[in-house]
Design an enzyme around this catalytic site. Structure first.
Site, short mmCIF file in Angstrom:
data_model
loop_
_atom_site.label_atom_id
_atom_site.label_comp_id
_atom_site.label_asym_id
_atom_site.label_seq_id
_atom_site.Cartn_x
_atom_site.Cartn_y
_atom_site.Cartn_z
N GLU A 66 0.18 3.61 1.79
CA GLU A 66 0.26 4.06 3.19
C GLU A 66 1.67 3.86 3.76
OE1 GLU A 66 -2.23 5.39 5.48
OE2 GLU A 66 -3.07 5.91 3.54
N THR A 113 0.80 -1.23 0.00
CA THR A 113 0.00 0.00 0.00
C THR A 113 0.83 1.28 0.00
OG1 THR A 113 -1.46 1.33 1.40
CG2 THR A 113 -0.20 -0.36 2.52
N TYR A 156 -2.04 0.46 10.89
CA TYR A 156 -2.25 -0.27 9.63
C TYR A 156 -0.99 -0.25 8.78
CZ TYR A 156 -3.80 -0.89 4.74
OH TYR A 156 -3.91 -1.27 3.42
P1 NAP Z 1 -11.58 -4.79 1.69
O1 NAP Z 1 -12.71 -4.51 0.74
O2 NAP Z 1 -11.63 -4.24 3.05
O3 NAP Z 1 -11.44 -6.40 1.78
C1 NAP Z 1 -10.64 -7.00 2.77
C2 NAP Z 1 -10.81 -8.52 2.68
O4 NAP Z 1 -10.01 -9.14 3.70
C3 NAP Z 1 -12.25 -9.00 2.90
O5 NAP Z 1 -12.51 -10.08 2.03
C4 NAP Z 1 -12.20 -9.50 4.34
O6 NAP Z 1 -13.16 -10.48 4.64
C5 NAP Z 1 -10.80 -10.11 4.37
N1 NAP Z 1 -10.31 -10.36 5.71
C6 NAP Z 1 -10.13 -9.47 6.72
N2 NAP Z 1 -9.67 -10.08 7.83
C7 NAP Z 1 -9.55 -11.41 7.53
C8 NAP Z 1 -9.15 -12.56 8.24
N3 NAP Z 1 -8.77 -12.50 9.53
N4 NAP Z 1 -9.16 -13.76 7.60
C9 NAP Z 1 -9.57 -13.86 6.31
N5 NAP Z 1 -9.98 -12.80 5.58
C10 NAP Z 1 -9.97 -11.59 6.18
O7 NAP Z 1 -10.19 -4.35 1.04
P2 NAP Z 1 -9.83 -4.00 -0.48
O8 NAP Z 1 -10.07 -2.54 -0.71
O9 NAP Z 1 -10.43 -5.01 -1.37
O10 NAP Z 1 -8.24 -4.15 -0.43
C11 NAP Z 1 -7.63 -5.42 -0.69
C12 NAP Z 1 -6.22 -5.42 -0.11
O11 NAP Z 1 -5.45 -4.38 -0.71
C13 NAP Z 1 -6.12 -5.17 1.39
O12 NAP Z 1 -5.03 -5.93 1.88
C14 NAP Z 1 -5.81 -3.69 1.51
O13 NAP Z 1 -5.13 -3.43 2.71
C15 NAP Z 1 -4.93 -3.51 0.29
N6 NAP Z 1 -4.94 -2.18 -0.32
C16 NAP Z 1 -6.11 -1.59 -0.69
C17 NAP Z 1 -6.09 -0.37 -1.34
C18 NAP Z 1 -7.36 0.32 -1.77
O14 NAP Z 1 -7.31 1.52 -2.07
N7 NAP Z 1 -8.47 -0.39 -1.87
C19 NAP Z 1 -4.86 0.27 -1.60
C20 NAP Z 1 -3.68 -0.38 -1.22
C21 NAP Z 1 -3.73 -1.60 -0.59
P3 NAP Z 1 -14.64 -10.10 5.20
O15 NAP Z 1 -15.46 -9.77 3.97
O16 NAP Z 1 -15.05 -11.34 5.89
O17 NAP Z 1 -14.47 -8.92 6.11
N1 GDD Z 2 -12.73 7.27 5.87
C1 GDD Z 2 -12.81 8.60 5.92
N2 GDD Z 2 -13.97 9.17 6.38
N3 GDD Z 2 -11.77 9.36 5.52
C2 GDD Z 2 -11.90 10.71 5.55
C3 GDD Z 2 -13.08 11.32 5.98
C4 GDD Z 2 -14.16 10.53 6.44
O1 GDD Z 2 -15.19 11.01 6.84
N4 GDD Z 2 -12.90 12.67 5.87
C5 GDD Z 2 -11.68 12.88 5.39
N5 GDD Z 2 -11.07 11.69 5.20
C6 GDD Z 2 -9.68 11.53 4.73
C7 GDD Z 2 -8.84 10.61 5.61
O2 GDD Z 2 -8.36 11.32 6.76
C8 GDD Z 2 -7.73 10.24 4.64
O3 GDD Z 2 -6.72 11.23 4.66
C9 GDD Z 2 -8.43 10.25 3.27
O4 GDD Z 2 -9.69 10.91 3.46
C10 GDD Z 2 -8.69 8.87 2.68
O5 GDD Z 2 -9.30 8.07 3.68
P1 GDD Z 2 -9.91 6.62 3.33
O6 GDD Z 2 -10.85 6.70 2.19
O7 GDD Z 2 -10.41 6.03 4.61
O8 GDD Z 2 -8.66 5.82 2.76
P2 GDD Z 2 -7.13 5.71 3.27
O9 GDD Z 2 -6.31 6.47 2.27
O10 GDD Z 2 -6.99 6.04 4.69
O11 GDD Z 2 -6.85 4.15 3.11
C11 GDD Z 2 -7.24 3.44 1.92
O12 GDD Z 2 -6.20 3.53 0.96
C12 GDD Z 2 -4.96 2.93 1.34
C13 GDD Z 2 -3.96 3.16 0.19
O13 GDD Z 2 -3.39 4.43 0.30
C14 GDD Z 2 -7.51 1.98 2.32
O14 GDD Z 2 -8.06 1.31 1.21
C15 GDD Z 2 -6.22 1.27 2.73
O15 GDD Z 2 -6.50 -0.13 2.90
C16 GDD Z 2 -5.19 1.45 1.60
O16 GDD Z 2 -3.97 0.82 1.96
#
Ligand code: NAP
Ligand code: GDD
Length: 374
Positions: free
Chosen positions: A130, A128, A152
């Site tokens: 992050e 990520t 995280y």
């Molecule tokens: P998500 O929608 O929150 O999905 C997370 C998945 O992990 C769900 O299927 C969840 O299952 C499963 N999980 C959580 N805890 C578990 C456990 N103890 N055992 C087995 N399964 C478990 O996340 P996503 O947005 O698809 O992201 C996929 C991956 O990419 C994550 O690792 C996230 O950290 C990473 N990532 C995401 C982004 C982004 O912007 N989306 C960016 C960078 C990295 P349940 O449905 O049962 O909760």
């Molecule tokens: N969730 C949330 N809710 N975020 C808010 C809000 C709110 O009401 N208002 C402002 N934000 C700001 C957060 O403080 C953060 O700076 C930004 O919006 C994005 O927040 P999220 O959408 O919660 O995503 P994230 O960037 O913290 O994390 C997601 O992206 C990561 C990759 O950079 C997740 O998908 C992580 O799993 C992933 O690694």
């Protein structure tokens, strides 16, 4: 030869798109699900019962379940997407986050080694942006130093390094995709983009009065999840195991996302005030907007409940390496198209749901995101 893939996190946003992507390429797809009291698997419901798609119970915190499953499935490729993926929640549940997001990666690697598959099974780790956290340069690339800025991110940093370690120590084909934020119609409802698109739709249809957000100045490089899962696969098809930054190279603020989302829902916003006193005010509405919404109404306000103890505020990725070496196009779906498609989806969804249910959902989503102690 049919390939077999094992996906952890198959029920999540990315897991559902990746399953579709691999099934379309003729893969046998196995996914890990965990037991919960409600069987809610909306994102993969359309795949369940189809040939070549198989689900198994296991858990990232249970080594034995992973060892047994990897032995049974004998995967050619593992996509480790499972995680406690909400940054704000990681401050409330840091130990659980570390167990799943850090040690969980180690458990997958050891499950592969225990089954003697380390020379045949490739592993993709969902890393990520992050990791860059309190950023040390802009834009961020594969060579930018890491400075994780939440429980995280610290857990994911362990995942990144243990993947690298096993690659070097045991010559395993394991790689990290350092993905920047990617969103979609299937994004979880407490991430900021989906929270905004759902609220814009509800407000435009008279089912919610005001959207409360945290830091409006935060900057993100937002892409479309459907485009990003292709990269996960490309990374494992690359000749050598390497880590890649996956991003669009374009940056916008939370405020810009909200302005555009409300525009697509039929409401033009103007912004007044600063910091916690900033408000999004209705400037104009189109003819389809519900009559409850009036010019001058405050429809976006700031609540400190959504501020984080440490917040990552300046993410912008440099996807040059992925473009050059994977042939990936980071601009397949633009920011403008992404916001439009998410709002169009949520306008239909909100219209189909009854008003009372929508109000209950707003309350529940806010309650869950704020945490029960706030
Ligand atoms: P998500 O929608 O929150 O999905 C997370 C998945 O992990 C769900 O299927 C969840 O299952 C499963 N999980 C959580 N805890 C578990 C456990 N103890 N055992 C087995 N399964 C478990 O996340 P996503 O947005 O698809 O992201 C996929 C991956 O990419 C994550 O690792 C996230 O950290 C990473 N990532 C995401 C982004 C982004 O912007 N989306 C960016 C960078 C990295 P349940 O449905 O049962 O909760
Ligand atoms: N969730 C949330 N809710 N975020 C808010 C809000 C709110 O009401 N208002 C402002 N934000 C700001 C957060 O403080 C953060 O700076 C930004 O919006 C994005 O927040 P999220 O959408 O919660 O995503 P994230 O960037 O913290 O994390 C997601 O992206 C990561 C990759 O950079 C997740 O998908 C992580 O799993 C992933 O690694």
């Amino acid at each position: 030869m049919t390939k077999t893939a094992l996906i952890t996190g198959v029920t999540g946003q990315d897991g559902s798109y990746l399953s579709e992507f691999l099934l379309a390429r003729g893969y046998e797809v196995h996914g890990i699900i965990r037991r919960s009291s409600v069987d809610y698997r909306e994102r993969i419901a359309h795949l369940e019962g189809t040939p070549h798609f198989h689900l198994h119970y296991a858990d990232m915190s249970d080594s034995m379940s992973l060892v047994k499953l990897v032995g049974k499935v004998q995967p050619d490729e593992i996509y480790n997407l499972a995680a406690q993926s909400h940054v704000q929640v990681s401050f409330d549940a840091p130990e659980f986050t570390a167990d799943v997001d850090a040690v969980g990666v180690l458990r997958i690697l050891e499950a592969v080694r225990t089954n003697h598959l380390e020379k045949t099974c490739k592993i993709y780790q969902a890393s990520t942006s992050e990791l860059y956290g309190k950023v040390e340069e802009v834009p961020q690339s594969e060579t930018t130093p890491f400075h994780p800025y939440s429980p995280y991110a610290v857990a994911k940093l362990y995942g990144y390094w243990i993947i690298k370690e096993y690659r070097e120590a045991y010559d395993m084909f394991c790689c990290s995709g350092i993905l920047f934020n990617h969103e979609s119609e299937r994004r979880g409802e407490t991430f900021v983009t989906r929270k905004i698109t759902l609220a814009a739709a509800r407000i435009a249809q008279g089912k919610q009065d005001c959207l409360y957000l945290g830091n409006l100045d935060s900057l993100r490089d937002w892409g479309y999840a459907k485009d990003y899962v292709e990269c996960m696969w490309l990374i494992l098809q690359h000749e050598t195991p390497e880590d890649f930054v996956i991003a669009t190279g374009v940056q916008h603020s939370v405020r810009e996302f909200a302005t555009l989302a409300f525009h697509h829902a039929g409401i033009e916003l103007r912004w007044e005030g600063e910091g916690v006193n900033e408000k999004g005010i209705v400037e104009r509405v189109n003819e389809l907007t519900n009559e409850r919404v009036k010019v001058g109404d405050v429809v976006v306000a700031v609540s400190p409940d959504f501020y984080r103890p440490t917040d990552v505020v300046n993410l912008l990725g440099d996807p040059s390496k992925a473009k050059r070496e994977l042939g990936w196009n980071p601009q397949t779906t633009s920011f403008e198209q992404l916001v439009e498609l998410m709002v169009a989806h949520d306008m239909k969804k909100v219209a189909a749901d009854d008003a009372a249910a929508e109000i209950r959902k707003v309350n529940l989503a806010e309650f869950l995101e704020k945490g029960i102690d706030k």
